[in-house]
Design a protein around this motif. Structure first.
Motif, PDB file in Angstrom:
ATOM      1  N   ASN A  16       0.823  -1.182   0.000  1.00 22.29           N
ATOM      2  CA  ASN A  16       0.000   0.000   0.000  1.00 22.29           C
ATOM      3  C   ASN A  16       0.875   1.256   0.000  1.00 22.29           C
ATOM      4  O   ASN A  16       0.637   2.207  -0.747  1.00 22.29           O
ATOM      5  CB  ASN A  16      -0.848  -0.085   1.271  1.00 22.29           C
ATOM      6  N   ARG A  17       1.905   1.219   0.843  1.00 22.89           N
ATOM      7  CA  ARG A  17       2.769   2.396   0.957  1.00 22.89           C
ATOM      8  C   ARG A  17       3.558   2.631  -0.317  1.00 22.89           C
ATOM      9  O   ARG A  17       3.708   3.759  -0.760  1.00 22.89           O
ATOM     10  CB  ARG A  17       3.746   2.183   2.111  1.00 22.89           C
ATOM     11  N   ARG A  53       1.155   4.056  -3.142  1.00 22.06           N
ATOM     12  CA  ARG A  53       0.840   5.480  -3.126  1.00 22.06           C
ATOM     13  C   ARG A  53       2.087   6.323  -3.386  1.00 22.06           C
ATOM     14  O   ARG A  53       2.020   7.372  -4.038  1.00 22.06           O
ATOM     15  CB  ARG A  53       0.177   5.859  -1.804  1.00 22.06           C
ATOM     16  N   ARG A  66       6.372   7.464   9.258  1.00 18.09           N
ATOM     17  CA  ARG A  66       6.983   7.577  10.582  1.00 18.09           C
ATOM     18  C   ARG A  66       5.947   7.565  11.689  1.00 18.09           C
ATOM     19  O   ARG A  66       6.248   7.830  12.855  1.00 18.09           O
ATOM     20  CB  ARG A  66       7.816   8.849  10.672  1.00 18.09           C
ATOM     21  N   GLY A  67       4.704   7.310  11.350  1.00 16.69           N
ATOM     22  CA  GLY A  67       3.675   7.148  12.383  1.00 16.69           C
ATOM     23  C   GLY A  67       2.994   8.439  12.777  1.00 16.69           C
ATOM     24  O   GLY A  67       2.228   8.464  13.730  1.00 16.69           O
ATOM     25  N   LYS A  76      -1.091   8.797  13.529  1.00 17.60           N
ATOM     26  CA  LYS A  76      -1.375   7.360  13.583  1.00 17.60           C
ATOM     27  C   LYS A  76      -1.108   6.694  12.237  1.00 17.60           C
ATOM     28  O   LYS A  76      -1.784   5.743  11.855  1.00 17.60           O
ATOM     29  CB  LYS A  76      -2.814   7.111  14.011  1.00 17.60           C
ATOM     30  N   GLY A  77      -0.165   7.214  11.500  1.00 18.10           N
ATOM     31  CA  GLY A  77       0.238   6.572  10.257  1.00 18.10           C
ATOM     32  C   GLY A  77      -0.767   6.710   9.128  1.00 18.10           C
ATOM     33  O   GLY A  77      -0.701   5.984   8.154  1.00 18.10           O
ATOM     34  N   LEU A  88     -12.680   2.495  10.932  1.00 20.48           N
ATOM     35  CA  LEU A  88     -11.237   2.259  10.820  1.00 20.48           C
ATOM     36  C   LEU A  88     -10.881   0.849  11.268  1.00 20.48           C
ATOM     37  O   LEU A  88     -10.132   0.137  10.604  1.00 20.48           O
ATOM     38  CB  LEU A  88     -10.459   3.272  11.652  1.00 20.48           C
ATOM     39  N   THR A  89     -11.428   0.438  12.408  1.00 22.72           N
ATOM     40  CA  THR A  89     -11.070  -0.896  12.894  1.00 22.72           C
ATOM     41  C   THR A  89     -11.660  -1.975  11.993  1.00 22.72           C
ATOM     42  O   THR A  89     -11.237  -3.113  12.040  1.00 22.72           O
ATOM     43  CB  THR A  89     -11.569  -1.143  14.324  1.00 22.72           C
ATOM     44  N   THR A 123     -10.046   2.669   5.017  1.00 22.47           N
ATOM     45  CA  THR A 123      -9.125   3.792   5.130  1.00 22.47           C
ATOM     46  C   THR A 123      -9.925   5.016   5.554  1.00 22.47           C
ATOM     47  O   THR A 123     -11.153   5.022   5.482  1.00 22.47           O
ATOM     48  CB  THR A 123      -8.471   4.097   3.775  1.00 22.47           C
ATOM     49  N   SER A 124      -9.221   6.063   5.970  1.00 21.69           N
ATOM     50  CA  SER A 124     -10.002   7.216   6.422  1.00 21.69           C
ATOM     51  C   SER A 124     -10.700   7.881   5.246  1.00 21.69           C
ATOM     52  O   SER A 124     -11.731   8.508   5.425  1.00 21.69           O
ATOM     53  CB  SER A 124      -9.134   8.214   7.182  1.00 21.69           C
ATOM     54  N   HIS A 143      -1.694   5.877  19.286  1.00 23.19           N
ATOM     55  CA  HIS A 143      -0.366   5.294  19.152  1.00 23.19           C
ATOM     56  C   HIS A 143       0.424   5.562  20.417  1.00 23.19           C
ATOM     57  O   HIS A 143       0.360   6.654  20.971  1.00 23.19           O
ATOM     58  CB  HIS A 143       0.357   5.883  17.939  1.00 23.19           C
ATOM     59  N   MET A 183       3.408   0.967  14.717  1.00 20.00           N
ATOM     60  CA  MET A 183       3.198   2.176  13.923  1.00 20.00           C
ATOM     61  C   MET A 183       2.086   2.009  12.885  1.00 20.00           C
ATOM     62  O   MET A 183       1.834   2.917  12.099  1.00 20.00           O
ATOM     63  CB  MET A 183       4.504   2.552  13.211  1.00 20.00           C
ATOM     64  N   ASN A 187      -6.631   0.735  10.348  1.00 23.90           N
ATOM     65  CA  ASN A 187      -7.237  -0.030   9.258  1.00 23.90           C
ATOM     66  C   ASN A 187      -6.287  -1.060   8.655  1.00 23.90           C
ATOM     67  O   ASN A 187      -6.688  -1.847   7.824  1.00 23.90           O
ATOM     68  CB  ASN A 187      -7.767   0.914   8.173  1.00 23.90           C
TER      69      ASN A 187
END
Lengths: 743, 351
Positions: free
Chosen positions: A3-4, A7, A150-151, A154-155, A625-626, A630-631, B57, B72, B76
């Motif tokens: 995913n990362r 994008r 880097r988080g 919340k990433g 989210l849970t 995705t947001s 987090h 991290m 989702n």
């Protein structure tokens, strides 16, 4: 990790395309005409960034190099190091692109310091074009993705990217222009530092003179504007309170009609009231003429000046003040008044000692809103000001008039900005948390006591004539379009409508022969483009403010809201100063109008969105989210459907505002993109009142039709419980509109 | 349920501004266990759960789910799902769409997602209710939709945030049994947050009691109830009277304690000689109307509750709260009584 990478690959692809596939610099005829495809890539005018670097514009290579670093960082395996690398090179990329844009102008270095450091440049550069803009966007995205890895937040890459893009856009379209204007005040025509103009203007007695206090001479324009603003704010607050009291505390029979009043300021172009007043009280006005013929009173010019502007402004802003105050008056808990009565206070004492003090913060709020409105108002002073201008019109004439003194315009704009920002800050800090409106979750039973009799008579005596007056004014607007020549020939005619809106059918096609069509369709087009953008940006911002916690969130919100306290004239003048030369050149295009509307009207979307979103349980987002969404999907599938009323309100409002606004627009229109309001003002200046009025009433009718149409469209709601939510959500934006309408 | 993962918290610390919500939290949850985080409000249990879900987090430390470092990762992208206190059912979607939502988010075809959602609804006993909007369901049904929506994703770990707090007392007992039964049948790992000790005792394999952002004690329900490590635990896990005492002998299973002149034998459980505290359950105290006993007391208040009588008794060792099943013999305030202890329901707290 897929995913990362995906994008990131998209962002890198954009970066590559920006340097290789599309023209780097601005194309005169417009990028979207795609005429450049023929000469691409050899012709230097349409060459991509990479060829410019080879061709001698070496300063672009730093950006290209940073893009290459980003591409390399993609293959770093340690996520923290990779994130840091991406974030740094993204940020540096944005920085370098902005720096080179500002530093290198048409004919070489813009700053002396860089000239001494790097030597003289043979060739400058034109304004940024599609390639440069795309590169900026790519860098912003890479920067956000780096932080997300880097988080940060919340990433969540979508959230980080949204915040970064919004900050970037607000910086470009709000802070950069205002900053350019401040700097522009201190510059000479050639851009060198020269405070003479600033010093000369800031000391100008025509701005600061207090002659009128001493008797004799006129006061400076700053003091006149301030005086007018205080009088307008006072007048509209008192009238608004009277209306609010009548609507809630009496048995007035036409309360529905009162509520209808609140819609008027939204659909009325700001100069229309002034126009209608001229038709009544101007030298050729109905009242003036009949008084003259009946009693022989000499037709005067008293309307053209502060008095006339004051009447027009109080008429225009009373509905806004009413909208603010009705919430305040209703918010005073009836049980407070009942408690006061059981403590043996009579109605008079209860009103003065309990009800009114509880309304005080609301009254102060209404006053400040009226103050800002009056300061920012451009349309009415333009129509009625005559030689007694106020700051907003003086700014206009400093640029377009014979004096053409940008430095003077900038100085006047700074003074105006100081006044409105002071009022805004007072409203924000002094009044925040001072709200006594006691709406609690508990069912607050009891009824408001009726007003003391003398007061009741008093407010009725104010409200009823004022309502009649408003009716007459709007009657004039409708009627005025059908009269041949005001004061001279009062016979009825359709000529004005024919001139403005005539159509011809020839060869099976429609020919738009009316003079108004051109600006009318431009207005519709610009409004249709900017409304969804405004709503989207506004609601996204609202989502970020309500739902996300990030460093500087309060500053972010504050800066956005502050941009609304900037009067339209100031925005207009600063846009001209900022976007007329490289690095960004947009004057005369549709883009500048759209940008202006989006960033001026966005705060209303934000207010409405914040109000509506606060009603939605946060665990709905978290649940989504849970569940692996995705947001972005969360916003699309969960939040947007639940925010439909707020979205509609934002859409309608921004659409209507784009049609009615004049103050900023009048600076930004061009022959190609002329807006309805600017065109009408032009008609007024030429004395063509009939066509102007006809066009204005047509606009009002169109807007009423649009608002009604939207109301019908919203229709069907599926959830039983949403009604409760939406009830609040639908109510909130209207209040926000009331609080935020600055012309 | 094919996968059930372990959970590891390593030296987790969480700060909100200047406030430290979690100090240094480390614990491990075995696959297939139901572990309850229990504690008074503000103890950090919900923060812990939200960190596990990815909704917060940690400031520092590491979280592993199923052996994979997820510290991290955003919510989702984690293989967990959560049942919210408010259920958080999307009000504009019907039950079936709510349950299918997570499947569709992960890219499943709409038709397949709906089939799976239908099965999941059947699993929680709501077959055929898929077309109803959340507002058209009762509280208990909404709760089950929320559980079905979380379970259908077959997460490694299921998180439950006070899932019963919006139900009435009778329903609470029934749903709690259902959740426990479902968890044991499907064998998934579950982390359950509650502030209700009875609920915790009823559903858990293991309980972690938290206090002020730290673990106060963890163990099986029986351990915690019968061998509380501190007066706080003793009082929190069902009320307890804490009485100072001396441990005078320790031998094998039993120890002898002395309070004043009164001596009593209790289970020893690592007790040390010397001064200690005694946690005495309210129902482990006997009252006899008599005077001059070794451990005398006087009734202060009494309250008749049908199945038993509650007394507050003034003694030389402080006030004691007593639950007496002898309803046929009410004692009026000011009656002098002889206080005695039963063999069970009494624990020595060291230190």
């Amino acid at each position: 990790m897929d995913n990362r990478n995906r994008r990131l690959d998209i962002a890198l692809g954009m970066g590559l395309a920006a340097f290789v596939l599309i023209p780097w610099y601005r194309i005169e005829v417009g990028f979207l005409s795609f005429g450049w495809l023929a000469d691409f890539p050899a012709d230097p005018a349409v060459a991509p960034g990479i060829l410019h670097i080879i061709g001698g514009r070496w300063w672009l290579s730093s950006a290209a190099l940073l893009m290459a670093v980003c591409a390399g960082a993609r293959f770093v395996s340690d996520p923290m190091r990779r994130g840091a690398l991406l974030a740094w090179s993204g940020a540096l990329g944005v920085f370098f692109l902005s720096l080179q844009g500002l530093a290198v102008g048409f004919s070489g270095w813009t700053w002396a310091i860089s000239e001494t450091m790097f030597g003289t440049l043979v060739d400058g550069q034109p304004s940024m074009g599609a390639g440069a803009v795309l590169a900026c966007v790519a860098f912003v995205l890479i920067f956000s993705f780096g932080l997300a890895e880097r988080g940060v937040m919340k990433g969540d890459a979508f959230i980080v990217a949204s915040i970064a893009m919004l900050v970037f856009l607000v910086a470009i379209f709000v802070f950069y222009p205002v900053g350019s204007m401040l700097i522009g005040a201190l510059q000479d025509f050639d851009g060198s530092f020269n405070p003479d103009g600033f010093i000369r203007n800031i000391q100008d007695p025509s701005i600061w003179s207090l002659g009128c206090v001493a008797g004799g001479e006129r006061c400076g324009v700053a003091w006149r504007t301030l005086w007018l603003a205080i009088m307008t704010a006072g007048g509209s607050t008192i009238m608004g309170l009277a209306f609010a009291l009548v609507a809630t505390r009496t048995r007035f029979p036409f309360k529905k009609g009162l509520r209808l009043l609140t819609v008027l300021p939204i659909i009325t172009p700001p100069f229309v009231i002034g126009l209608a007043l001229t038709l009544l009280f101007g030298r050729a006005g109905v009242v003036t003429q009949s008084l003259s013929s009946l009693f022989g009173i000499e037709p005067g010019r008293w309307l053209y000046g502060l008095t006339g502007i004051w009447i027009a402004q109080v008429l225009s802003f009373t509905p806004i003040s009413f909208l603010v105050l009705i919430g305040v008056v209703e918010g005073v808990s009836p049980s407070m008044e009942e408690a006061s009565q059981t403590l043996r206070a009579d109605r008079w004492r209860t009103f003065w000692r309990v009800s009114l003090p509880l309304m005080k913060p609301g009254l102060a709020n209404a006053f400040l809103i009226g103050f800002i409105e009056s300061m920012a108002d451009f349309g009415n002073p333009l129509v009625l000001g005559g030689s007694h201008g106020v700051l907003s019109t003086e700014i206009f004439f400093a640029v377009v008039g014979s004096q053409n003194d940008p430095s003077r315009a900038a100085v006047l704009a700074i003074i105006l900005l100081c006044f409105t920002l002071t009022a805004f800050l007072a409203q924000r800090f002094w009044l925040s948390g001072k709200n006594f409106a006691t709406v609690t979750g508990k069912g607050d039973s009891g009824i408001h006591i009726s007003l003391p009799r003398p007061l009741s008579i008093g407010v009725h005596a104010m409200v009823i004539p004022w309502m009649m007056f408003t009716l007459v004014i709007y009657g004039m607007i409708v009627f005025g379009g059908f009269v041949k020549t005001w004061g001279l020939d009062n016979s009825l005619t359709l000529d004005h409508y024919v001139r403005a809106f005539s159509l011809e059918f020839a060869n099976g096609t429609i020919a738009w022969t009316g003079v108004a069509w051109n600006s009318f369709w431009t207005t519709m087009e610009i409004a249709l483009i900017s409304a969804p953008l405004t709503a989207a940006v506004g609601l996204l911002t609202a989502y970020l403010i309500v739902r996300q916690k990030f460093a500087g969130r309060n500053v972010f919100e504050f800066a956005l809201m502050m941009s609304f306290a900037i009067p339209g004239t100031v925005i207009g003048i600063s846009y001209i100063m900022a976007f007329n030369l490289p690095p960004l050149e947009m004057t005369g295009s549709a883009l500048i109008l759209i940008a202006c509307f989006v960033f001026r009207n966005m705060p209303v979307g934000v207010r409405g969105g914040v109000a509506a979103m606060s009603q939605l349980d946060k665990s709905l987002d978290e649940a989504s989210l849970t569940l692996g969404a995705t947001s972005f999907r969360t916003i699309r599938k969960v939040i947007l459907p639940l925010l439909r009323p707020a979205i509609t309100a934002a859409l309608v409002y921004s659409f209507v505002r784009a049609i009615t606004s004049i103050s900023a627009v009048i600076f930004l229109v061009s022959a190609e993109y002329n807006m309805a309001t600017a065109y009408i003002v032009g008609l007024v200046e030429n004395g063509e009142y009939g066509v102007a009025i006809a066009y204005s009433s047509m606009l009002i009718v169109v807007m009423i039709a649009i608002i009604a149409g939207f109301q019908l469209l919203v229709g069907e709601r599926r959830l039983r419980r949403e009604n409760r939510v939406s009830g609040i959500a639908a109510a909130a934006p209207t209040t926000a509109i009331g609080q935020e309408k600055t012309a | 349920m094919t996968t059930s993962g372990s959970v590891v918290f390593k030296n987790i610390r969480k700060q909100f501004g200047n406030f430290t919500a979690i100090h240094d939290l480390s614990f491990t949850i075995e696959p297939g266990q139901l572990v309850t985080l229990l504690g008074p409000s503000g103890c950090g249990k919900t923060t812990t759960l939200r960190m596990l879900a990815g909704l917060e987090h940690p400031t520092s430390g590491r979280i592993l789910i199923g052996g994979k470092d997820v510290t991290m990762l955003p919510a989702n992208e984690r293989d967990v799902s959560m049942v919210f206190q408010s259920y958080a059912l999307f009000p504009h979607m019907n039950s079936l769409d709510n349950v299918a939502y997570g499947l569709e988010s992960s890219g499943m075809r709409k038709k397949d997602a709906r089939e799976r959602a239908e099965e999941s609804l059947k699993l929680v006993g709501l077959a055929g209710m898929g077309g109803r909007l959340p507002a058209e369901l009762s509280g208990g049904q909404q709760q089950r939709v929320a559980v079905a929506r979380a379970l259908v994703l077959e997460p490694q770990v299921l998180l439950l945030d006070e899932p019963l707090s919006n139900l009435d007392a009778r329903l609470r007992r029934q749903v709690r049994t259902e959740i426990r039964e479902l968890q044991q049948r499907l064998g998934f790992t579950a982390v359950y947050v509650t502030h209700d000790q009875e609920e915790a005792l009823a559903v858990s394999d293991r309980i972690v009691i938290m206090k002020d952002g730290d673990i106060a004690q963890q163990g099986s329900p029986r351990d915690l109830y019968e061998a509380p490590a501190s007066a706080f635990i003793a009082d929190f896990m069902g009320e307890a009277n804490v009485v100072p005492c001396d441990v005078i002998t320790v031998g094998g299973q039993d120890a002898t304690i002395r309070i004043g002149a009164f001596e009593h034998r209790v289970p020893s459980r690592n007790a040390r000689l010397g001064p200690a505290k005694l946690a005495v359950r309210p129902n482990a105290i006997t009252l006899e109307p008599a005077t001059g006993a070794a451990f005398p007391g006087q009734i202060l208040h009494s309250a008749y509750l049908g199945a038993h009588v509650e007394y507050e008794v003034e003694t030389s060792n402080g006030k004691l709260f007593v639950v007496d099943p002898a309803v046929e013999r009410p004692l009026t305030p000011a009656t002098e009584v002889a206080v005695g202890f039963k063999g069970r329901g009494i624990a020595i707290i060291n230190g």
